[in-house]
Enzyme design. Sequence first.
Site, short mmCIF file in Angstrom:
data_model
loop_
_atom_site.label_atom_id
_atom_site.label_comp_id
_atom_site.label_asym_id
_atom_site.label_seq_id
_atom_site.Cartn_x
_atom_site.Cartn_y
_atom_site.Cartn_z
CG HIS A 172 -1.96 -1.06 1.23
ND1 HIS A 172 -2.80 -1.31 0.17
CD2 HIS A 172 -2.28 -1.98 2.19
CE1 HIS A 172 -3.60 -2.33 0.47
NE2 HIS A 172 -3.29 -2.76 1.68
CG ASP A 208 -2.91 -8.29 0.96
OD1 ASP A 208 -2.13 -8.58 1.89
OD2 ASP A 208 -3.92 -7.58 1.12
CG HIS A 210 -7.28 -5.49 1.78
ND1 HIS A 210 -6.63 -6.22 2.75
CD2 HIS A 210 -8.57 -5.38 2.17
CE1 HIS A 210 -7.50 -6.53 3.71
NE2 HIS A 210 -8.68 -6.04 3.37
CG ASP A 298 -4.77 -9.87 3.95
OD1 ASP A 298 -4.45 -10.46 2.90
OD2 ASP A 298 -4.75 -8.63 4.05
CE1 TYR A 337 -1.61 -7.48 8.97
CE2 TYR A 337 -3.50 -7.97 7.59
CZ TYR A 337 -2.31 -7.32 7.79
OH TYR A 337 -1.80 -6.49 6.82
#
Length: 357
Positions: A172, A208, A210, A298, A337
């Site tokens: 990000h 990922d 996102h 995640d 996470y």
Amino acid sequence: MNQYRMPVVWSPATRGHDPQHEVWVGVATSGTEVPARVDTILTAVTEAGHPVHEAAPQPDDVLARVHDPGLVTFLAEAHERWSQGPYAELVGQRRVVPYFFPTPAMSAGLPLRPAAAVHAEAGRFAYDTMTLVGDGTWEAARAAVDCALAAADLVLGGERASYALCRPPGHHATPAGYGGSCYLNNAAVAAEALRAGGHDRVAVLDVDAHHGNGTAAIFYDRADVLYGSVHVDPGAGWFPHFVGYADETGAGAGVGATRNVPLPEGAGDDLWLEAVGGLADWATAQGCSALVVSLGVDAAADDPESPLEVTAEGYRAAGVALGGTGLPAVVVQEGGYHLPTLGGLVTAYLGGHGETR
């Protein structure tokens, strides 16, 4: 069937970043990108038999090709500037948190100057309030870059694949901004290192949960580094909210070198793996000679950030698909996470990527 034991690169300095908490919709919530992620993954890959290497400090030349020097300088100095201010005494805050963002809506075309106060200047580089800078953040983020560079060196030296246990994650982080628990873009650094090492065209494939808006932005107008991502649909209200849609395909020389595959919430293994396989086929069809895999786990069902409900077997199959391209690959850790399952998800992917028949 033989099993390739992928070399792992890590650094103890990556434990040093402790976000403590995040600020979400004005409320301090417990941080999820915690130091224990490093040891959880390290234990799992060691037990799975992957050889482990400690990253040595690397020069800044590749990092300087990825990020604006203003961002790098700010991150290196931000906590010291904060600690010299009144924040701990006045409000009990020992980590850098922006409160003011000089967006186009704020400036409305007026010329902008650097802010004198670090709590305002932070908003020039940070784009959310969740990504705090503490006393060990810079050292950890810079060590994560070292891991990515060392892993790229292993591949350039002849390894078929390597895994960079990067923490904090990086996809990000944009050319001049940080957010989404990311400070420096490890995957982009690995891609630049592969390019510098002789690969004319590299693909960064991001699994990922996102969209990796930072990696997409860094390479959006370039044809030599492709960016492909499968992620939860930002149109359903997921980070990064404003970007990550299927019609974003690149600009200028990079038109056609970006591919986004947004998926609905709860997509599960079948839809997700179809998208992963499609990205693998796209990278090979575009003539890429090396891969960087942004391995966020995640998207798994137990993850607190998970919207996609991918299983451990799904991650193993993704490893098979991307390893099956036959392209040398640097696998870079992004999100993931849920500590009880984190190590198993990572080793599932690495095991799949390392399968040979």
